[in-house]
Design a protein around this motif. Sequence first.
Motif, PDB file in Angstrom:
ATOM      1  N   GLU A 156       0.888  -1.226  -0.002  1.00 31.79           N
ATOM      2  CA  GLU A 156       0.061   0.082   0.125  1.00 31.79           C
ATOM      3  C   GLU A 156       0.778   1.427  -0.015  1.00 31.79           C
ATOM      4  N   ILE A 157       1.903   1.169   0.805  1.00 30.59           N
ATOM      5  CA  ILE A 157       2.872   2.272   0.738  1.00 30.59           C
ATOM      6  C   ILE A 157       3.490   2.606  -0.413  1.00 30.59           C
ATOM      7  N   ALA A 158       3.825   1.532  -1.082  1.00 31.25           N
ATOM      8  CA  ALA A 158       4.534   1.443  -2.460  1.00 31.25           C
ATOM      9  C   ALA A 158       3.590   2.082  -3.492  1.00 31.25           C
ATOM     10  N   GLN A 159       2.331   1.833  -3.254  1.00 27.54           N
ATOM     11  CA  GLN A 159       1.494   2.368  -4.330  1.00 27.54           C
ATOM     12  C   GLN A 159       1.436   3.808  -4.145  1.00 27.54           C
ATOM     13  N   GLN A 160       1.134   4.341  -2.984  1.00 29.16           N
ATOM     14  CA  GLN A 160       1.163   5.585  -2.519  1.00 29.16           C
ATOM     15  C   GLN A 160       2.357   6.355  -3.166  1.00 29.16           C
ATOM     16  N   LEU A 161       3.545   5.797  -2.845  1.00 31.23           N
ATOM     17  CA  LEU A 161       4.726   6.275  -3.494  1.00 31.23           C
ATOM     18  C   LEU A 161       4.907   6.610  -4.984  1.00 31.23           C
ATOM     19  N   ARG A 162       4.420   5.341  -5.569  1.00 29.56           N
ATOM     20  CA  ARG A 162       4.383   5.126  -7.064  1.00 29.56           C
ATOM     21  C   ARG A 162       3.463   6.370  -7.763  1.00 29.56           C
ATOM     22  N   ASN A 163       2.098   6.702  -6.842  1.00 32.94           N
ATOM     23  CA  ASN A 163       1.377   7.594  -7.259  1.00 32.94           C
ATOM     24  C   ASN A 163       1.903   8.876  -7.456  1.00 32.94           C
ATOM     25  N   LYS A 164       2.769   9.498  -6.317  1.00 33.00           N
ATOM     26  CA  LYS A 164       3.475  10.623  -6.098  1.00 33.00           C
ATOM     27  C   LYS A 164       4.511  10.622  -7.040  1.00 33.00           C
ATOM     28  N   MET A 165       5.304   9.512  -7.274  1.00 32.18           N
ATOM     29  CA  MET A 165       6.457   9.559  -8.368  1.00 32.18           C
ATOM     30  C   MET A 165       5.885   9.973  -9.860  1.00 32.18           C
ATOM     31  N   THR A 166       4.750   9.405 -10.123  1.00 30.92           N
ATOM     32  CA  THR A 166       4.040   9.347 -11.385  1.00 30.92           C
ATOM     33  C   THR A 166       3.609  10.850 -11.607  1.00 30.92           C
ATOM     34  N   GLU A 167       2.948  11.513 -10.593  1.00 25.42           N
ATOM     35  CA  GLU A 167       2.511  12.839 -10.590  1.00 25.42           C
ATOM     36  C   GLU A 167       3.782  13.913 -10.750  1.00 25.42           C
ATOM     37  N   VAL A 168       4.830  13.537 -10.019  1.00 28.51           N
ATOM     38  CA  VAL A 168       6.129  14.374 -10.335  1.00 28.51           C
ATOM     39  C   VAL A 168       6.820  14.290 -11.394  1.00 28.51           C
ATOM     40  N   GLU A 169       6.831  13.125 -11.953  1.00 23.09           N
ATOM     41  CA  GLU A 169       7.389  12.902 -13.292  1.00 23.09           C
ATOM     42  C   GLU A 169       6.722  13.288 -14.362  1.00 23.09           C
ATOM     43  N   ALA A 170       5.445  13.194 -14.434  1.00 25.48           N
ATOM     44  CA  ALA A 170       4.513  13.743 -15.419  1.00 25.48           C
ATOM     45  C   ALA A 170       4.742  15.224 -15.685  1.00 25.48           C
ATOM     46  N   GLU A 171       4.961  16.002 -14.713  1.00 26.84           N
ATOM     47  CA  GLU A 171       4.990  17.415 -14.434  1.00 26.84           C
ATOM     48  C   GLU A 171       6.541  17.826 -14.927  1.00 26.84           C
ATOM     49  N   VAL A 172       7.595  16.988 -14.380  1.00 23.23           N
ATOM     50  CA  VAL A 172       8.600  17.189 -14.813  1.00 23.23           C
ATOM     51  C   VAL A 172       8.983  17.011 -16.240  1.00 23.23           C
ATOM     52  N   MET A 173       8.539  15.846 -16.895  1.00 26.65           N
ATOM     53  CA  MET A 173       8.383  15.681 -18.141  1.00 26.65           C
ATOM     54  C   MET A 173       7.988  16.894 -18.898  1.00 26.65           C
ATOM     55  N   ARG A 174       6.599  17.424 -18.702  1.00 23.78           N
ATOM     56  CA  ARG A 174       6.163  18.524 -19.363  1.00 23.78           C
ATOM     57  C   ARG A 174       6.957  19.561 -19.388  1.00 23.78           C
ATOM     58  N   GLN A 175       7.747  19.911 -18.419  1.00 22.94           N
ATOM     59  CA  GLN A 175       8.598  21.096 -18.087  1.00 22.94           C
ATOM     60  C   GLN A 175       9.661  20.738 -19.332  1.00 22.94           C
ATOM     61  N   GLN A 176      10.474  19.391 -19.150  1.00 20.03           N
ATOM     62  CA  GLN A 176      11.482  19.371 -19.858  1.00 20.03           C
ATOM     63  C   GLN A 176      11.036  19.443 -21.525  1.00 20.03           C
ATOM     64  N   GLU A 177       9.886  19.082 -21.746  1.00 19.62           N
ATOM     65  CA  GLU A 177       9.575  19.211 -23.304  1.00 19.62           C
ATOM     66  C   GLU A 177       9.418  20.670 -23.775  1.00 19.62           C
ATOM     67  N   ALA A 178       8.875  21.638 -22.775  1.00 19.48           N
ATOM     68  CA  ALA A 178       8.834  22.995 -23.018  1.00 19.48           C
ATOM     69  C   ALA A 178      10.212  23.379 -23.031  1.00 19.48           C
ATOM     70  N   LYS A 179      11.181  23.124 -22.356  1.00 22.19           N
ATOM     71  CA  LYS A 179      12.341  23.475 -22.165  1.00 22.19           C
ATOM     72  C   LYS A 179      13.132  23.097 -23.506  1.00 22.19           C
ATOM     73  N   ARG A 180      13.135  21.989 -23.800  1.00 19.70           N
ATOM     74  CA  ARG A 180      13.810  21.252 -24.808  1.00 19.70           C
ATOM     75  C   ARG A 180      13.170  21.684 -26.377  1.00 19.70           C
ATOM     76  N   GLY A 181      12.004  22.341 -26.252  1.00 14.78           N
ATOM     77  CA  GLY A 181      11.449  22.862 -27.686  1.00 14.78           C
ATOM     78  C   GLY A 181      10.503  21.580 -28.263  1.00 14.78           C
ATOM     79  N   SER A 182      10.100  20.531 -27.600  1.00 11.14           N
ATOM     80  CA  SER A 182       9.201  19.711 -28.232  1.00 11.14           C
ATOM     81  C   SER A 182       7.924  20.486 -28.123  1.00 11.14           C
ATOM     82  N   SER A 183       7.405  21.174 -27.044  1.00  6.79           N
ATOM     83  CA  SER A 183       6.346  21.903 -27.112  1.00  6.79           C
ATOM     84  C   SER A 183       6.311  23.392 -28.047  1.00  6.79           C
ATOM     85  N   SER A 184       7.404  23.471 -28.339  1.00  5.16           N
ATOM     86  CA  SER A 184       7.809  24.815 -29.241  1.00  5.16           C
ATOM     87  C   SER A 184       7.386  24.412 -30.596  1.00  5.16           C
TER      88      SER A 184
END
Length: 341
Positions: free
Chosen positions: A123-151
């Motif tokens: 249960e703890i592992a799943q909670q941590l996975r959910n947090k990690m997925t949320e953080v990674e999704a937003e980091v990926m969005r920022q990286q795409e914007a920074k690296r020009g994919s969204s550009s």
Amino acid sequence: MVEMAQGLSLSTLTTSCSSGVYGSTPSWRKHFKLMKRGQITSATDRHHSWHQCMRRLFLTSNPNILRQRNFRVEAGWLFKGGGQGLEASCERSESANEDILIFFFQLDLATRVQYALNLEQYEIAQQLRNKMTEVEAEVMRQQEAKRGSSSKSEAQDKAISIIRLRADLQSAIESEDYALAANLRDEISKLEAESLAASAKALAYENAQYSFRLGQKVRHKIFGYCAVICGMDPVCCESSSWREIAQVDKLSQGSSQPFYQVLVDVHADPNLLVAYVPEENLLALEKADTGRFDHPYISFLFYGMDSAGDFIPIKQLREKYNRPRYEVPIDPEDEEPHGDS
């Protein structure tokens, strides 16, 4: 996103330290309790707390540095801008430091997930996975914007809007609504400029060419300190205020050149830690340097030092910047066959 990830990660890190995730480095528990004494509410507070924590941790684990602090004063001339009125601190980057910090917290979350699974705390592992997925999704969005994919998609969207506006402009001219036509012309000109800038940014990331690689030891051309490459951008991605302080507009290649996140040897300046340096201000070392290099982030980002004195980036860091694994060239003298004894 930075506030969300850092708020989560600071809590995560202090919790993991107290729960024994870092069993091999118990000193972390004591030093990261500093972050739990009060609520951290601003980016400045977060940066200050992290900086003080890492500095105290490093100096405690390296007592010799305390006796060598005068070295920084004696070597102060290395950090003057050679008559240009600049000091090494002008390239200090809080955003680069935060980028590294968030990257470390992502690694920390992954470690905690595995730790929970090992203890069958699903249960703890799943909670941590959910947090990690949320953080990674937003980091990926920022990286795409920074690296020009969204550009690239942004430029395409603007191109479609320009086509529509030109059709409206033609209709306005035919109906002799010249005031509307003038406004449409201005809007088209603005969109064309924005589309060109977005396309140029996307192209820069697609065709990026770097003179230095992750983990490579370099020397600053102006300030003289030794550093290690830990991140890279094909163009300057800092704020306009940072560019003004660093006098980026006075560089021979300006902001349209690769910029590198570098870890600065604490023996040179324990207060600088992370700098954001244009490619034209860095020099490759003339010969291999396997001497001591100390920085509190080294063990998080690199496996260790290779035979040439450079550092070997961890797999996650190479994946972050999509860089290939670098192999140290074999010395031909080492490959000469030995004669029969």
